[in-house]
Design a protein around this motif. Structure first.
Motif, mmCIF file in Angstrom:
data_model
loop_
_atom_site.group_PDB
_atom_site.id
_atom_site.type_symbol
_atom_site.label_atom_id
_atom_site.label_comp_id
_atom_site.label_asym_id
_atom_site.label_seq_id
_atom_site.Cartn_x
_atom_site.Cartn_y
_atom_site.Cartn_z
ATOM 1 N N HIS A 212 -15.248 -46.247 57.876
ATOM 2 C CA HIS A 212 -13.809 -46.203 58.158
ATOM 3 C C HIS A 212 -13.539 -45.477 59.478
ATOM 4 C CE1 HIS A 212 -12.132 -47.903 54.490
ATOM 5 N NE2 HIS A 212 -13.051 -47.248 53.797
ATOM 6 N N PHE A 213 -14.252 -44.375 59.704
ATOM 7 C CA PHE A 213 -14.067 -43.599 60.932
ATOM 8 C C PHE A 213 -14.422 -44.436 62.158
ATOM 9 C CE2 PHE A 213 -15.937 -40.797 64.191
ATOM 10 C CZ PHE A 213 -14.845 -39.986 64.474
ATOM 11 N N ALA A 235 -10.850 -42.346 55.900
ATOM 12 C CA ALA A 235 -12.027 -41.484 56.069
ATOM 13 C C ALA A 235 -11.750 -40.094 55.507
ATOM 14 C CB ALA A 235 -12.409 -41.402 57.543
ATOM 15 N N LEU A 236 -10.537 -39.581 55.745
ATOM 16 C CA LEU A 236 -10.198 -38.246 55.250
ATOM 17 C C LEU A 236 -9.912 -38.246 53.752
ATOM 18 C CD1 LEU A 236 -8.026 -36.861 58.168
ATOM 19 C CD2 LEU A 236 -10.291 -36.108 57.461
ATOM 20 N N ARG A 237 -9.450 -39.355 53.217
ATOM 21 C CA ARG A 237 -9.279 -39.444 51.765
ATOM 22 C C ARG A 237 -10.634 -39.304 51.078
ATOM 23 N NH1 ARG A 237 -10.400 -42.938 48.022
ATOM 24 N NH2 ARG A 237 -11.045 -44.554 49.504
ATOM 25 N N ILE A 238 -11.639 -39.944 51.661
ATOM 26 C CA ILE A 238 -12.986 -39.919 51.079
ATOM 27 C C ILE A 238 -13.665 -38.581 51.350
ATOM 28 C CG2 ILE A 238 -15.266 -41.015 51.181
ATOM 29 C CD1 ILE A 238 -13.644 -43.573 52.190
ATOM 30 N N ALA A 239 -13.514 -38.086 52.577
ATOM 31 C CA ALA A 239 -14.169 -36.829 52.989
ATOM 32 C C ALA A 239 -13.136 -35.927 53.664
ATOM 33 C CB ALA A 239 -15.327 -37.137 53.942
ATOM 34 N N PRO A 240 -12.396 -35.136 52.891
ATOM 35 C CA PRO A 240 -11.305 -34.318 53.452
ATOM 36 C C PRO A 240 -11.744 -33.345 54.536
ATOM 37 C CG PRO A 240 -11.153 -34.415 51.058
ATOM 38 C CD PRO A 240 -12.475 -35.027 51.419
ATOM 39 N N ASN A 241 -13.014 -32.965 54.553
ATOM 40 C CA ASN A 241 -13.508 -32.036 55.574
ATOM 41 C C ASN A 241 -14.226 -32.743 56.717
ATOM 42 O OD1 ASN A 241 -12.524 -29.672 54.386
ATOM 43 N ND2 ASN A 241 -14.286 -29.544 53.022
ATOM 44 N N TYR A 242 -13.862 -33.967 56.970
ATOM 45 C CA TYR A 242 -14.457 -34.752 58.054
ATOM 46 C C TYR A 242 -13.825 -34.282 59.370
ATOM 47 C CZ TYR A 242 -16.739 -39.016 59.848
ATOM 48 O OH TYR A 242 -17.553 -39.916 60.497
ATOM 49 N N GLY A 243 -14.478 -33.338 60.026
ATOM 50 C CA GLY A 243 -13.905 -32.712 61.212
ATOM 51 C C GLY A 243 -13.543 -33.691 62.314
ATOM 52 N N ASP A 244 -14.444 -34.630 62.618
ATOM 53 C CA ASP A 244 -14.182 -35.567 63.712
ATOM 54 C C ASP A 244 -12.956 -36.438 63.427
ATOM 55 O OD1 ASP A 244 -16.311 -34.559 65.067
ATOM 56 O OD2 ASP A 244 -17.683 -36.200 64.601
ATOM 57 N N ALA A 245 -12.736 -36.764 62.148
ATOM 58 C CA ALA A 245 -11.560 -37.566 61.805
ATOM 59 C C ALA A 245 -10.287 -36.753 62.038
ATOM 60 C CB ALA A 245 -11.647 -38.037 60.361
ATOM 61 N N HIS A 246 -10.306 -35.466 61.696
ATOM 62 C CA HIS A 246 -9.139 -34.608 61.982
ATOM 63 C C HIS A 246 -8.904 -34.526 63.492
ATOM 64 C CE1 HIS A 246 -8.044 -33.071 58.054
ATOM 65 N NE2 HIS A 246 -9.323 -32.856 57.763
#
Length: 302
Positions: A212-213, A235-246
């Motif tokens: 997704h990212f 991507a953040l729904r699946i991995a809330p701590n996905y820094g690059d997506a933030h």
């Protein structure tokens, strides 16, 4: 294939599988995988299956119960994570044998078969059949790892593409190979092929945050911010701590004049990855937004 399979150190295995030391150590303590000195294809396959089950939100306790039940009933299977087709159904583990889906968590459905039927199913999964399936999976892993090696060595894109395509010949549902192929095409600015492979990876694994990212990055690059936003959020729904997506979402919101949302994602990025190479950029942009809010008289807890 070479006569001897390559082996990897613990650190190399974690890098290839994209997992942290904490994750691997936790799975070892929970007896989901055995600690080993070096990692060959069987060990990598076992961990990849485990990663998929955890991505599908199956708890470690349910996985452990399923593996224990399968090992107890299927005596010829040395390791269910590598020798059987396991998948998540909701939050339970199921195993496919001879086209039949059976609950693996408690082994209850295995016990409910009549003896003759159970024997027939077990015969279908004789060692020779398991070995054949294992061979295909090992071949797929071999070519996937070969693609990674070629990428890291700076080999021509044509060689990298060929390796990942061979991995997909042996395992058409290799989400990792599909994503990596998409990235090769993305780097070549072949948007259509990149989009095709990213979407194929998501079709195989709806909860693959990296797919997704990467697809969001592609849409962002093409100026389709609405689609980019959708996939960054997935991507953040699946991995809330996905820094690059933030980080990328902060840039997207900042570029569309949504400062409060941008601030939230800059702040989250700095919470997750405060010492990265990009943290200075995040702090600078966050400071700019806060100063602009003060100057404009719209300081709403930015």
């Amino acid at each position: 294939m070479p006569a001897t399979s390559p082996t990897y150190s613990r650190r190399e295995a974690r890098r290839l599988l994209r997992i942290t030391e904490a994750q691997l150590s936790s799975w070892e303590k929970q007896k989901l995988v055995a600690p080993v000195e070096t990692y060959g294809f069987r060990e990598l396959l076992a961990i990849r299956t485990l990663i998929k089950l955890r991505k599908d939100r199956v708890s470690p306790q349910k996985i452990r119960l399923a593996l224990h039940a399968l090992s107890r009933k299927l005596k010829h299977v040395s390791n269910p994570l590598t020798d059987l087709k396991l998948y998540a159904d909701g939050k339970r583990v199921r195993v496919e044998i001879d086209g039949r889906a059976m609950e693996a968590e408690s082994g209850q459905l295995l016990l409910d078969f009549r003896p003759a039927e159970l024997n027939r199913l077990l015969e279908f999964r004789a060692k020779q059949d398991v070995k054949s399936e294992m061979t295909r999976r090992v071949d797929a892993e071999h070519w996937f790892e070969r693609g990674l090696e070629l990428e890291h060595s700076g080999a021509p894109a044509s060689q990298v593409i060929e390796a990942y395509q061979k991995a997909l010949e042996f395992d058409p549902r290799s989400a990792g190979a599909l994503v990596n192929l998409g990235t090769v095409f993305y780097n070549a600015r072949n948007w259509l092929q990149a989009e095709k492979h990213y979407k194929a990876a998501i079709a195989v694994d709806l909860n693959y945050a990296l797919a997704h990212f990467d697809l969001a990055n592609l849409y962002d690059e093409r100026g389709d911010r609405a689609k980019a936003l959708t996939h960054y959020q997935e991507a953040l729904r699946i991995a809330p701590n996905y820094g690059d997506a933030h980080y990328n979402l902060a840039l997207l919101y900042q570029g569309t004049n949504q400062p409060m949302k941008a601030v939230r994602h800059w702040t989250e990025y700095l919470r997750i990855d405060p010492t990265s190479d990009w943290s200075a950029v995040a702090r600078r942009e966050l400071s700019k937004l806060r100063k602009a809010a003060v100057v404009g008289g719209t300081n709403q807890e930015l």
